[in-house]
Design an enzyme around this catalytic site. Structure first.
Site, PDB file in Angstrom:
ATOM      1  N   HIS A  69      -6.255   5.177   1.309  1.00 52.01           N
ATOM      2  CA  HIS A  69      -5.410   4.166   0.680  1.00 52.01           C
ATOM      3  C   HIS A  69      -5.448   4.286  -0.842  1.00 52.01           C
ATOM      4  O   HIS A  69      -4.429   4.151  -1.518  1.00 52.01           O
ATOM      5  CB  HIS A  69      -5.893   2.782   1.133  1.00 52.01           C
ATOM      6  CG  HIS A  69      -5.272   1.642   0.397  1.00 52.01           C
ATOM      7  ND1 HIS A  69      -5.924   0.969  -0.602  1.00 52.01           N
ATOM      8  CD2 HIS A  69      -4.044   1.068   0.502  1.00 52.01           C
ATOM      9  CE1 HIS A  69      -5.145   0.018  -1.073  1.00 52.01           C
ATOM     10  NE2 HIS A  69      -3.987   0.052  -0.426  1.00 52.01           N
ATOM     11  N   GLU A  72      -3.286   7.098  -1.886  1.00 48.58           N
ATOM     12  CA  GLU A  72      -1.878   6.681  -1.792  1.00 48.58           C
ATOM     13  C   GLU A  72      -1.444   5.989  -3.096  1.00 48.58           C
ATOM     14  O   GLU A  72      -0.365   6.271  -3.637  1.00 48.58           O
ATOM     15  CB  GLU A  72      -1.716   5.738  -0.595  1.00 48.58           C
ATOM     16  CG  GLU A  72      -0.356   5.079  -0.470  1.00 48.58           C
ATOM     17  CD  GLU A  72      -0.455   3.573  -0.257  1.00 48.58           C
ATOM     18  OE1 GLU A  72       0.046   2.838  -1.124  1.00 48.58           O
ATOM     19  OE2 GLU A  72      -1.040   3.132   0.755  1.00 48.58           O
ATOM     20  N   HIS A  73      -2.302   5.092  -3.615  1.00 49.70           N
ATOM     21  CA  HIS A  73      -1.977   4.402  -4.867  1.00 49.70           C
ATOM     22  C   HIS A  73      -1.835   5.368  -6.039  1.00 49.70           C
ATOM     23  O   HIS A  73      -1.068   5.127  -6.963  1.00 49.70           O
ATOM     24  CB  HIS A  73      -3.085   3.398  -5.223  1.00 49.70           C
ATOM     25  CG  HIS A  73      -2.867   2.035  -4.676  1.00 49.70           C
ATOM     26  ND1 HIS A  73      -2.766   0.939  -5.479  1.00 49.70           N
ATOM     27  CD2 HIS A  73      -2.714   1.585  -3.414  1.00 49.70           C
ATOM     28  CE1 HIS A  73      -2.588  -0.137  -4.732  1.00 49.70           C
ATOM     29  NE2 HIS A  73      -2.559   0.223  -3.476  1.00 49.70           N
ATOM     30  N   GLU A 145      -6.278  -6.283  -4.468  1.00 48.55           N
ATOM     31  CA  GLU A 145      -5.620  -6.157  -3.157  1.00 48.55           C
ATOM     32  C   GLU A 145      -6.637  -6.436  -2.034  1.00 48.55           C
ATOM     33  O   GLU A 145      -6.328  -7.118  -1.055  1.00 48.55           O
ATOM     34  CB  GLU A 145      -5.016  -4.751  -3.012  1.00 48.55           C
ATOM     35  CG  GLU A 145      -4.193  -4.596  -1.742  1.00 48.55           C
ATOM     36  CD  GLU A 145      -3.567  -3.216  -1.599  1.00 48.55           C
ATOM     37  OE1 GLU A 145      -3.807  -2.350  -2.470  1.00 48.55           O
ATOM     38  OE2 GLU A 145      -2.848  -3.001  -0.601  1.00 48.55           O
TER      39      GLU A 145
END
Lengths: 428, 431
Positions: A69, A72-73, A145
């Site tokens: 993840h 991905e950012h 997040e």
């Protein structure tokens, strides 16, 4: 590059073409006469792939939780200092990305400048650029997040259920990781993961909309060159048939308890089409035995043991498989008893020729409807079918040929009380 | 393609958007009433109570089974708000006849909606008490559960603070007390009032036999006793003389900041395009100031975005932050609005917003529900503006148009949900 293959569905009146690009990337072009086109490229790299080896390495290496993840950012950041979102803004494309347990996907939808947008997408995904500074900045954003997710009781109860089912499988770990785990991520970690998993041979691309194969290939030729295929192997773990824990309890600020009862399934076929067939059986079990038309739902709703928030959640993939129900309730233990009692007797009787036919129509209709949107087509085609090794158009054949006997067999194998767990989020 | 709008009864409009691009049709029937404390809970309960059973299909399971046989059509009960109006109704996406071996599922769905409304299940002349009580319980739980989602809770609290004494502060579910006061008699009376007096907007997108559709709609939704229509006008929120500051403690890890602004701009067809471009520059475009500066440059939050209420003339800017960053975040957000007021907007920001809006408008025709939402928001005007019209209007707008919109904004309320929990997940135990 091999010869393009065109696949048709007479029922849907739709056609797509698939070809393996010389880089190893599988490319699907799905023409659709809508205004916006949709591009999606995805890699088989999800949160579960936290221990792996690349090429001829001898030993597995474990990376911090949440790295897929995190990566991905970072992929929309570039060496020229210009964010990929800014580049997309020039073509008017709307871009996004997501990470699941199994995959990371990058996507953009656009109205006018399809091929320039596709070029931006492919260039970004294959141009890693990580520095101490930009990793540190992202840690701040992702920490927020993660905090947001940790404050969400529905997330907490679902992860609690996975912690209850699994002893070792990484599906039990939050997709985004934890604040301490992401603080351990360095540029080197990210480069290693990118090199391993962002190899075109480990990925698939779908362009759905006003697209032609030749023009998509021209963009792929331009963006994908000089990348050698490298095999990557994720470590597989074996899990026992029984749930790791019977209960997982957390306390949060909720108005009443939230519950997720999970059932672990270890019967996973290595044949992708068999897995599609079994996931259809899960769909049918959910629709027939648990949804609003079922006696189970009606009686529990009447007695106040479940609320309209009641839903089922199930996943049947190569690396994990489970079935679960979710609801808020004042009486978690009473609900658990009802669930166990029903799944041991009653549930099978709910699968009648009539209920089976109704549920099959629901599935058939949902599948047809998904072909009204370039977004749904690209996501389903790549994430649910292509990366799992299955063919999207064979789905309707499976739905047509599946029998009630098969669904009953799956249900009987699935519902064994020793494989159950219950996760509860209780009010503080 | 503009909708074809026709008044088929007193206050009853049929709107058809013809399109053959989809495998499904979309049908939405909406009853519009003024938002009022006396009726909010009643209106909110009606769709769910009616979906529990009707004369022919007396249980929820009977209705769901019928829908499954209608090729898995969903039937959503809707309750929502628009300006000072509360609406309620039903929406469905029936498959087109080509995929149903010739069955006209759309006609069946419209007929079923009418049955739920006009032939409800009655006991002793009123809606079945058991269903009413059970849906009251469910709605009460939902109202109480609103606290579970901190993001929407913090936005809603800011809106309430801004609209004290105004219809906008009335929750569209009603309050727990209002729900508790509902009786089967009152709900039955309310159903009849709505059938006879509410404005009715019927929206149909897809492929239809339009003559049959119109006849069916008249038969189903124009009651014999229809009386004068209800007032659905809107009063915008006035600017505050002094900024209202509210802080609330809760045991969560993340703080939620909501900044509520008023605008003196009114949503006319002409003004709405500039307003959208302003929102694009500030928040909704990928190049927006809030995303690029408050999130990406300052690394203050995962999300920071603006929620406009065009009818009420308000904008709430919402973000999730570390609790000790409240002042920094508040200052950063306000300074982005000041920058737009001063014309400090780069070409990338303006063009990024313009392209993003244009793409969004052009793709509205790719989704039937999006088309219905687009046009149904315009029934307060005397004409329809198509997404293509907005694309054309938008091309001529400049930084000064965007600055002019920003200059209409005044900070009204600062709401902060102060998280009092620290550190990693605690309170977990395994057995």
């Amino acid at each position: 590059m091999n010869k393009p293959i065109t696949v048709k569905s007479k029922l849907l009146g739709e056609t797509y073409t698939v070809v393996t690009h010389k880089s190893g990337l599988k490319i699907y072009v799905f023409p659709k006469d809508l205004t916006s086109s949709y591009c999606l490229i995805a890699t088989r790299f999800g949160s579960v792939d936290n221990t792996f080896k690349v090429g001829d390495e001898q030993d597995y290496v474990t990376v911090p939780d949440g790295v897929a993840h995190f990566l991905e950012h970072k992929m929309f950041e570039n060496e020229d200092g210009e964010d990929t979102f800014v580049k997309f803004a020039r073509t008017g494309a709307d871009a996004n990305a997501y990470t699941s347990f199994r995959v990371t996907a990058y996507l953009c939808s656009c109205v006018d400048e399809l091929y320039p947008s596709l070029e931006i997408l492919l260039t970004s995904v294959f141009s890693p650029y990580f520095t101490e500074e930009n990793v540190k900045k992202e840690q701040g954003i992702i920490a927020q997040e993660i905090r947001q997710g940790e404050d969400n009781p529905s997330n907490a109860v679902q992860y609690g259920m996975l912690e209850g089912l699994y002893e070792r499988n990484s599906v039990r770990i939050n997709i985004a990781g934890t604040v301490p785990s992401i603080m351990k991520i360095t540029p080197e970690t990210l480069y290693r993961c990118h090199k391993a998993f962002y190899n075109p041979a480990n990925m698939a691309l779908c362009v759905c909309g006003q697209a032609t194969l030749d023009e998509v290939l021209a963009v792929a030729d331009k963006c994908l060159h000089g990348i050698e295929p490298i095999p990557v192997v994720s470590q597989t773990v074996t899990e026992g048939k029984t749930a790791a824990r019977k209960r997982v309890t957390k306390k949060m600020q909720v108005s009443k308890p939230i519950v997720c009862i999970g059932v672990k399934d270890v019967g996973i076929s290595s044949d992708p089409e068999e897995r599609v067939k079994k996931s259809i059986a899960f769909d049918l079990i959910s629709a027939i035995c648990f949804e609003k038309s079922s006696d189970f739902y009606a009686s529990l709703y009447e007695s106040g043991l479940i609320s309209p928030s009641f839903s089922t959640w199930y996943e049947h993939t190569e690396s994990f498989s489970f079935f679960s129900i979710f609801t808020d309730t004042d009486e978690p233990e009473a609900l658990y008893e009802k669930f166990e009692e029903y799944t041991q007797k009653g549930l099978i009787d709910a699968i009648t020729p009539e209920s089976f036919e109704r549920a099959r129509r629901v599935l058939y209709s949902a599948f047809i409807k998904s072909f009204d949107s370039t977004e749904d087509i690209a996501n389903d085609l790549i994430v649910d079918f292509a990366l799992e090794g299955a063919d999207i158009f064979k789905y309707t054949d499976h739905v047509k040929n599946i029998t009630a006997d098969y669904v009953i067999k799956v249900a009987k194998e699935l519902f064994k009380p020793e494989a159950y767990t219950m996760s509860v989020v209780e009010p503080i | 393609m503009l909708p074809i709008r026709k008044m088929i009864g007193d206050g009853v409009a049929l709107n058809i958007i013809p399109t053959d691009k989809f495998k499904t049709n979309c049908i939405s029937v909406r009853f519009l009433c003024p938002m009022a404390e006396e009726t909010a809970a009643l209106n909110a309960l009606l769709p769910s109570v009616l979906k529990r059973g009707c004369l022919r299909l007396p249980t929820m399971a009977d209705i769901v089974k019928e829908l499954q046989m209608l090729y898995g059509s969903e039937l959503q009960g809707n309750v929502g708000r628009f300006g000072d109006t509360q609406y309620l109704g039903f929406t469905s996406f029936p498959l087109r006849n080509e995929y149903t071996e010739g069955m006209n599922v759309s006609a069946e769905i419209l007929s079923l909606m009418s049955e739920l409304i006009n032939k409800p299940l009655l006991e002793n002349g009123v809606l079945k008490a058991e269903y009413v009580e059970s849906e009251k319980r469910t709605l009460t739980d939902r109202v109480k559960a609103a606290i579970n989602n901190k993001t929407s809770y913090a936005i809603r609290r800011c809106v309430e603070e801004m609209g004290k004494g105004d219809p906008s502060s009335i929750p569209d579910t009603g309050t727990v007390e209002q729900i508790a006061a509902v009786t089967p008699e009152a709900l039955t009376k309310r159903l009849n009032e709505i059938i006879n007096t509410a404005n009715i907007e019927i929206w149909c997108a897809g492929v239809f036999d339009t003559d049959k559709l119109e006849n069916d709609c008249v038969k189903f939704f124009v009651s014999e006793n229809r009386a004068s229509r209800q007032n659905t006008e809107v009063t915008p929120i006035a600017p505050a003389e002094k900024v209202n500051t509210v802080t609330e403690d809760q045991p969560v890890k993340q703080g939620k900041l909501s900044l509520g602004f008023t605008t003196t701009l009114r949503p006319t067809p002409e003004a709405s395009t500039a307003f959208n471009l302003f929102l694009g520059v500030l928040s909704s475009a990928p190049t927006s100031k809030l995303f690029m500066n408050v999130r990406e440059k300052l690394s203050l939050c995962y999300y920071c975005y603006a929620i406009p209420d065009r009818q009420k003339g308000t904008i709430v800017i919402s973000s999730g932050i570390e609790v000790d960053k409240k002042e920094v975040a508040e200052k950063a957000i306000i300074s982005e609005i000041e920058a737009i007021k001063n014309g400090d907007v780069t070409d990338d920001e303006l063009e990024g917003a313009r392209k993003s809006l244009i793409s969004g408008w052009k793709s509205i025709c790719d989704d039937e529900m999006a088309m219905i939402n687009w046009y149904s928001a315009q029934t307060v005007w005397d004409r329809f503006i198509s997404p293509e019209d907005c694309v054309e209007n938008c091309k001529a707008l400049t930084v000064s148009d965007v600055s002019a919109v920003a200059s209409t904004l005044t900070l009204h309320t600062v709401y902060f949900l102060n998280g009092t929990l620290k550190g990693e997940s605690e309170d977990e135990d395994y057995e």
